[in-house]
Design a protein around this motif. Structure first.
Motif, short mmCIF file in Angstrom:
data_model
loop_
_atom_site.label_atom_id
_atom_site.label_comp_id
_atom_site.label_asym_id
_atom_site.label_seq_id
_atom_site.Cartn_x
_atom_site.Cartn_y
_atom_site.Cartn_z
N ASN A 1 0.82 -1.21 0.00
CA ASN A 1 0.00 0.00 0.00
C ASN A 1 0.86 1.27 0.00
O ASN A 1 0.53 2.25 -0.67
CB ASN A 1 -0.95 0.01 1.20
CG ASN A 1 -2.07 -0.99 1.05
OD1 ASN A 1 -2.37 -1.45 -0.04
ND2 ASN A 1 -2.67 -1.37 2.16
N ILE A 2 1.96 1.24 0.73
CA ILE A 2 2.86 2.39 0.75
C ILE A 2 3.43 2.62 -0.64
O ILE A 2 3.43 3.73 -1.17
CB ILE A 2 4.00 2.19 1.77
CG1 ILE A 2 3.45 2.21 3.19
CG2 ILE A 2 5.08 3.26 1.61
CD1 ILE A 2 4.41 1.72 4.24
N LYS A 3 3.93 1.55 -1.26
CA LYS A 3 4.50 1.66 -2.61
C LYS A 3 3.46 2.16 -3.61
O LYS A 3 3.76 3.00 -4.45
CB LYS A 3 5.07 0.32 -3.06
CG LYS A 3 6.33 -0.07 -2.34
CD LYS A 3 6.84 -1.42 -2.81
CE LYS A 3 8.11 -1.81 -2.09
NZ LYS A 3 8.61 -3.12 -2.53
N GLN A 4 2.25 1.65 -3.51
CA GLN A 4 1.17 2.08 -4.42
C GLN A 4 0.86 3.56 -4.23
O GLN A 4 0.72 4.30 -5.20
CB GLN A 4 -0.08 1.24 -4.17
CG GLN A 4 -1.19 1.54 -5.14
CD GLN A 4 -2.38 0.61 -4.94
OE1 GLN A 4 -2.39 -0.25 -4.06
NE2 GLN A 4 -3.40 0.78 -5.76
N ASN A 5 0.78 3.99 -2.99
CA ASN A 5 0.50 5.40 -2.71
C ASN A 5 1.62 6.31 -3.20
O ASN A 5 1.37 7.40 -3.72
CB ASN A 5 0.23 5.63 -1.22
CG ASN A 5 -1.11 5.11 -0.80
OD1 ASN A 5 -2.06 5.10 -1.57
ND2 ASN A 5 -1.21 4.67 0.43
N LEU A 6 2.86 5.86 -3.04
CA LEU A 6 4.00 6.65 -3.52
C LEU A 6 3.98 6.76 -5.04
O LEU A 6 4.23 7.82 -5.60
CB LEU A 6 5.32 6.04 -3.05
CG LEU A 6 5.65 6.22 -1.58
CD1 LEU A 6 6.89 5.41 -1.21
CD2 LEU A 6 5.86 7.68 -1.24
N THR A 7 3.66 5.67 -5.71
CA THR A 7 3.58 5.68 -7.17
C THR A 7 2.49 6.62 -7.65
O THR A 7 2.69 7.42 -8.56
CB THR A 7 3.33 4.25 -7.70
OG1 THR A 7 4.39 3.41 -7.28
CG2 THR A 7 3.23 4.23 -9.21
N GLU A 8 1.32 6.55 -7.00
CA GLU A 8 0.21 7.42 -7.37
C GLU A 8 0.55 8.88 -7.10
O GLU A 8 0.25 9.76 -7.91
CB GLU A 8 -1.06 7.01 -6.61
CG GLU A 8 -1.63 5.70 -7.08
CD GLU A 8 -2.77 5.20 -6.21
OE1 GLU A 8 -3.18 5.91 -5.27
OE2 GLU A 8 -3.24 4.08 -6.47
N SER A 9 1.21 9.16 -5.99
CA SER A 9 1.59 10.53 -5.65
C SER A 9 2.58 11.08 -6.66
O SER A 9 2.47 12.23 -7.11
CB SER A 9 2.21 10.60 -4.26
OG SER A 9 1.26 10.28 -3.28
N THR A 10 3.54 10.27 -7.06
CA THR A 10 4.53 10.69 -8.05
C THR A 10 3.86 10.96 -9.39
O THR A 10 4.14 11.95 -10.05
CB THR A 10 5.62 9.61 -8.20
OG1 THR A 10 6.22 9.40 -6.93
CG2 THR A 10 6.68 10.03 -9.20
N THR A 11 2.95 10.08 -9.79
CA THR A 11 2.22 10.26 -11.05
C THR A 11 1.39 11.53 -11.01
O THR A 11 1.39 12.30 -11.98
CB THR A 11 1.30 9.04 -11.31
OG1 THR A 11 2.12 7.87 -11.37
CG2 THR A 11 0.54 9.20 -12.61
N ASN A 12 0.74 11.79 -9.90
CA ASN A 12 -0.08 13.00 -9.76
C ASN A 12 0.77 14.25 -9.82
O ASN A 12 0.38 15.25 -10.42
CB ASN A 12 -0.89 12.97 -8.46
CG ASN A 12 -2.01 11.95 -8.50
OD1 ASN A 12 -2.45 11.53 -9.57
ND2 ASN A 12 -2.46 11.53 -7.34
#
Length: 67
Positions: free
Chosen positions: A50-61
């Motif tokens: 979940n942390i990795k997914q959130n970091l990926t989404e934050s970077t994409t945003n």
């Protein structure tokens, strides 16, 4: 201070750090016991996923906002 994280000998923890400081005081410390996060009962693998997914989404945003 009650917000300062405390540590016990031989305790396994996951920490969110900025430099040598725990981010968010107590909120940046998660205790690991039997491959689970003690604070929420989630498996360590799921928590890290979940942390990795959130970091990926934050970077994409951020990339999208800066274009």
């Amino acid at each position: 201070m009650s917000d300062v994280p405390s540590f016990e000998a031989n305790e396994s923890v996951l920490l969110f750090l900025k430099g040598n400081n725990v981010v968010g005081w107590n909120q940046g410390k998660y205790t690991i016991k039997d491959d689970k996060i003690k604070e929420n009962g989630e498996s360590m693998a799921k928590f890290v996923h979940n942390i990795k997914q959130n970091l990926t989404e934050s970077t994409t945003n951020l990339k999208t906002e800066n274009n």
